[in-house]
Scaffold this motif. Sequence first.
Motif, PDB file in Angstrom:
ATOM      1  N   GLY A 577       0.833  -1.199   0.000  1.00  0.00           N
ATOM      2  CA  GLY A 577       0.000   0.000   0.000  1.00  0.00           C
ATOM      3  C   GLY A 577       0.869   1.252   0.000  1.00  0.00           C
ATOM      4  N   LEU A 578       1.886   1.215   0.843  1.00  0.00           N
ATOM      5  CA  LEU A 578       2.824   2.336   0.906  1.00  0.00           C
ATOM      6  C   LEU A 578       3.550   2.492  -0.431  1.00  0.00           C
ATOM      7  CD1 LEU A 578       4.374   4.527   2.529  1.00  0.00           C
ATOM      8  CD2 LEU A 578       5.960   2.715   3.235  1.00  0.00           C
ATOM      9  N   LEU A 579       3.914   1.370  -1.030  1.00  0.00           N
ATOM     10  CA  LEU A 579       4.592   1.396  -2.326  1.00  0.00           C
ATOM     11  C   LEU A 579       3.676   2.038  -3.376  1.00  0.00           C
ATOM     12  CD1 LEU A 579       7.054   0.520  -4.052  1.00  0.00           C
ATOM     13  CD2 LEU A 579       5.875  -1.642  -4.457  1.00  0.00           C
ATOM     14  N   ALA A 580       2.393   1.620  -3.357  1.00  0.00           N
ATOM     15  CA  ALA A 580       1.433   2.177  -4.317  1.00  0.00           C
ATOM     16  C   ALA A 580       1.322   3.695  -4.130  1.00  0.00           C
ATOM     17  CB  ALA A 580       0.079   1.507  -4.136  1.00  0.00           C
ATOM     18  N   HIS A 581       1.227   4.095  -2.871  1.00  0.00           N
ATOM     19  CA  HIS A 581       1.125   5.514  -2.547  1.00  0.00           C
ATOM     20  C   HIS A 581       2.339   6.282  -3.087  1.00  0.00           C
ATOM     21  CE1 HIS A 581       0.316   9.085  -0.148  1.00  0.00           C
ATOM     22  NE2 HIS A 581       1.579   9.037   0.264  1.00  0.00           N
ATOM     23  N   THR A 582       3.522   5.746  -2.821  1.00  0.00           N
ATOM     24  CA  THR A 582       4.761   6.398  -3.233  1.00  0.00           C
ATOM     25  C   THR A 582       4.878   6.474  -4.757  1.00  0.00           C
ATOM     26  OG1 THR A 582       5.729   5.423  -1.278  1.00  0.00           O
ATOM     27  CG2 THR A 582       7.261   6.404  -2.845  1.00  0.00           C
ATOM     28  N   LEU A 583       4.559   5.337  -5.423  1.00  0.00           N
ATOM     29  CA  LEU A 583       4.696   5.304  -6.877  1.00  0.00           C
ATOM     30  C   LEU A 583       3.705   6.247  -7.548  1.00  0.00           C
ATOM     31  CD1 LEU A 583       5.187   1.458  -7.462  1.00  0.00           C
ATOM     32  CD2 LEU A 583       6.936   3.253  -7.629  1.00  0.00           C
ATOM     33  N   ALA A 584       2.482   6.301  -7.011  1.00  0.00           N
ATOM     34  CA  ALA A 584       1.463   7.176  -7.592  1.00  0.00           C
ATOM     35  C   ALA A 584       1.929   8.624  -7.516  1.00  0.00           C
ATOM     36  CB  ALA A 584       0.145   6.995  -6.839  1.00  0.00           C
ATOM     37  N   ARG A 585       2.470   8.943  -6.386  1.00  0.00           N
ATOM     38  CA  ARG A 585       2.958  10.304  -6.164  1.00  0.00           C
ATOM     39  C   ARG A 585       4.110  10.619  -7.123  1.00  0.00           C
ATOM     40  NH1 ARG A 585       2.132  13.248  -1.384  1.00  0.00           N
ATOM     41  NH2 ARG A 585       3.482  15.086  -1.373  1.00  0.00           N
ATOM     42  N   ARG A 586       4.991   9.628  -7.245  1.00  0.00           N
ATOM     43  CA  ARG A 586       6.155   9.797  -8.098  1.00  0.00           C
ATOM     44  C   ARG A 586       5.731   9.996  -9.559  1.00  0.00           C
ATOM     45  NH1 ARG A 586      10.057   5.122  -6.669  1.00  0.00           N
ATOM     46  NH2 ARG A 586      10.179   6.053  -4.616  1.00  0.00           N
ATOM     47  N   GLU A 587       4.731   9.207  -9.996  1.00  0.00           N
ATOM     48  CA  GLU A 587       4.275   9.321 -11.387  1.00  0.00           C
ATOM     49  C   GLU A 587       3.579  10.652 -11.643  1.00  0.00           C
ATOM     50  OE1 GLU A 587       2.183   5.890 -12.867  1.00  0.00           O
ATOM     51  OE2 GLU A 587       3.801   4.561 -12.233  1.00  0.00           O
ATOM     52  N   ARG A 588       2.884  11.132 -10.600  1.00  0.00           N
ATOM     53  CA  ARG A 588       2.228  12.447 -10.765  1.00  0.00           C
ATOM     54  C   ARG A 588       3.265  13.554 -10.883  1.00  0.00           C
ATOM     55  NH1 ARG A 588      -1.430  10.766  -6.966  1.00  0.00           N
ATOM     56  NH2 ARG A 588      -0.439  11.952  -5.296  1.00  0.00           N
ATOM     57  N   GLN A 589       4.322  13.436 -10.065  1.00  0.00           N
ATOM     58  CA  GLN A 589       5.356  14.481 -10.048  1.00  0.00           C
ATOM     59  C   GLN A 589       6.172  14.483 -11.325  1.00  0.00           C
ATOM     60  OE1 GLN A 589       7.582  13.698  -6.536  1.00  0.00           O
ATOM     61  NE2 GLN A 589       6.237  14.955  -5.243  1.00  0.00           N
ATOM     62  N   ALA A 590       6.411  13.335 -11.895  1.00  0.00           N
ATOM     63  CA  ALA A 590       7.267  13.249 -13.079  1.00  0.00           C
ATOM     64  C   ALA A 590       6.523  12.543 -14.196  1.00  0.00           C
ATOM     65  CB  ALA A 590       8.547  12.482 -12.737  1.00  0.00           C
ATOM     66  N   PRO A 591       5.465  13.214 -14.772  1.00  0.00           N
ATOM     67  CA  PRO A 591       4.684  12.519 -15.783  1.00  0.00           C
ATOM     68  C   PRO A 591       5.406  12.486 -17.118  1.00  0.00           C
ATOM     69  CG  PRO A 591       3.771  14.698 -15.321  1.00  0.00           C
ATOM     70  CD  PRO A 591       5.051  14.600 -14.575  1.00  0.00           C
ATOM     71  N   LYS A 592       5.479  11.289 -17.673  1.00  0.00           N
ATOM     72  CA  LYS A 592       5.989  11.069 -19.035  1.00  0.00           C
ATOM     73  C   LYS A 592       7.260  11.841 -19.340  1.00  0.00           C
ATOM     74  CE  LYS A 592       2.160   8.783 -19.887  1.00  0.00           C
ATOM     75  NZ  LYS A 592       2.148   7.336 -20.067  1.00  0.00           N
ATOM     76  N   GLN A 593       8.247  11.647 -18.501  1.00  0.00           N
ATOM     77  CA  GLN A 593       9.535  12.302 -18.755  1.00  0.00           C
ATOM     78  C   GLN A 593      10.378  11.445 -19.683  1.00  0.00           C
ATOM     79  OE1 GLN A 593      11.297  13.127 -14.989  1.00  0.00           O
ATOM     80  NE2 GLN A 593      10.194  15.073 -14.768  1.00  0.00           N
TER      81      GLN A 593
END
Lengths: 604, 203
Positions: A577-593
């Motif tokens: 769950g924590l991993l999902a939270h972290t990854l979602a945040r990471r993908e939002r911060q760095a979209p399609k780089q």
Amino acid sequence: MNAVVLISYVIAVVVPLFALYLIWALDLFSTGGGKIIGICFAWGAVGAFIPAYIVNTALIKEIGASNLTRFGAPIAEEVLKAAVLIFFIYRPSFRYSVDGATYGFAAGIGFAMSENLFIYLDGAGDAALAGAIGRVLSATLMHAAASAIVGISLGRLRRAKTRRYGPPVAGIALSIALHVGYNNVVRELSGTVLLLAAIGIGIGGGVVIAVLINQALSEEKRSFGTVLNIDTGVSTGERKAIQRVGAAEMEQVFGDLRERFGDETTSLIRRLFATQANIGILQNNLSVPASDRLRAAWKREIAGLEVQMRDIRQQLSGYINTYLEEMFPPGDAGLWDSINTALGESDPTLVHTFDTFMRMSELAQSFDPEQLVAMAESLHQAEIFHNVPLYHLENLSRALTVMNLAEGQMLFEKGDAGDAMYLVRVDEDVQHTPDLMLGIEIFVNEDEVFRTFGDGGVVGEFALLDGRPRSASARANCNLTVLALKQQVFRRFISSRPAVIHAMLQYLAEKLRYTTDAVETARDRASKIARGEYDTVKAMTGVSTQILKQETGPDAASLGPEELSPDTEQSVGRLFGLLAHTLARRERQAPKQPPHTGRLDAVE
Amino acid sequence: VDIAEQLAQSQASIFKGVAREHLDALVGKMTRRVYNDGDVLCEVGDEGDSMFLIVAGRLRIYLPDESGHELTFRYYEPFQTVGEIALLDHKPRSASVAAAADLNNPGAPIEVMVLHRDAFGEFLNERPAVGLSMMLDLTARVRYTTTYLGKITEAVGRLLEGEYDRAIQEVGQDPAGIQEQHMIAEFIRMVQSVQRRQQGAPD
């Protein structure tokens, strides 16, 4: 035919058949079973009688009736009766010399029955009744005894390690002599004297058989004695000191028994020995101090084993039971000590070697019953012993050894061999700060204690099962005592106690279920994250993001089987769950780089 | 069919390490039952007290959902065992089990050997040596899976730190157990798709 004649015929048939029935009912044979006894009987009655009749009829013309009765007939009849014995005794499956006597006995009474019916009762008229009784009691016994003597001497020759033909020749000579003696006495005497003399010769034959059988049995016993290294001239005490029967010798004994009695009987005998051994071991247990509960459990077990022993004895023939008592006397403590040890060595699941070890090492007296009860109750709290009855744990507690640790002293270090489990004992009087739990601290890094086992706690229980190196270190945070249970001793304890093995399997099954659930959860969450279903994975944890962020997951470095619990699965779920939270945040911060190189952003 | 031999070869079985002669005795303790397609052997929540060894046909593992529909997880084939752990622990069944016809032979009845927990206990009493060897096997299995769980935990830790390649290294080589293989495969697939997504590649 009048009633008296009829009765005498009935006696002449019924008494020998009854003797035959006795042999069968008492199981007085070990090889070949009742069928062979029947065949021997039939051979005597028909196969030997008819040619004997022909030979005798021919001889009577050559040597006269007197010589025939006194010498010719005994020789011819004994040889003819013996023929069937040679056949059966030399079959490969013949295992036991005393059986030769039984075969001979059957052939003898068969022959005597025919002889009584067709020679002596035939035309005897009203004198038949007295004749029948005299005949049945004396001639039948004589015929049976004579052939039994031949049978046992042939049997001994067959089973002997070195072939000596003297005894069997002497055997057949003795049988002929007995027969000749009988026939001559019967000719010369009459009336009551005749009857008494005839019976005397018959009984004499019986005595000779008894002596020969006894000799055969001592031969067998001597051969076991040699194998088991038992010098019969030495007292039990001395023998106990010098004698050491190993597993190999014991197997040799079972090998010999197998050759005599076959596989099935021998495995019964092995069970009988093990049962007898355990009864002895438990009776010895009763002589050391123990709580009422433990004593009652031992007595219950003894009673159960006694029932089993009776059951096995009933399955073994009466004859084999007598044989075993003769060869391995139950009262010979030295012999049985050796047998117990040897049985335990060849198969540790058969006998309670733990209890023998406790007695021999004199460890059994180190704790008093109250202490054992208290220790058993502490052990019962440990997950691994949850399904083990308290009396077993009391017995097991006798093997605990005391270790005193000073404050700060290490119990074991990460990587040490895991060869024992420890029960923690903290004295109530030890001074301590209120928020510090006293006991054994478990850690990987010096300053990160992730668990403390206080008074009554059990440390490193899985070591009892697999002895892998310790995955963490353990240290005393005050002066305390630990009671160690060595893996080796524990193995010895459970080996002969299926109920405890069962409890261990139950414990392991629970652990296995926890791991399976956790693995399934990891797999499921991984596949959801792969599909980008971050919210689902978070929602499945059932906790808020706030709590999720505090999640550290099961401490990977210390995750030993002891730590597995129903919570393991949940905590794996939260970690994902924590991993999902972290990854979602990471993908939002760095979209399609563009393709990223090097280290990605760390957790927020 | 030699049932004991099949039991010996059945992959997931707790009897994997048990010698042939003992398996023969164990098969002797089982009872043969025949079912029709759709017959229910046990339902979720029932007390699990026996193991099923499929001889012919299949067994369907499913859970009924709130609306009464059945969610099927998987099918077990001949000579696979179902519910073996129920022999040892006293937990309720985690799913329902129903008989399912063989696809190639839809009319044939489903044949199952059932081992009851009591019969298994009897077997252990008669052969404690088998219990000991099963104990060692199970110990190794628990230890092994625990180790892999530890690796996954470590690897998730790496992912949280953004170290994708190290995470894959952490979970290591092909594990021996099927369960672990599936977990590791899924984990690696996850890391790869996350990496692709973050690198802007089409999903």
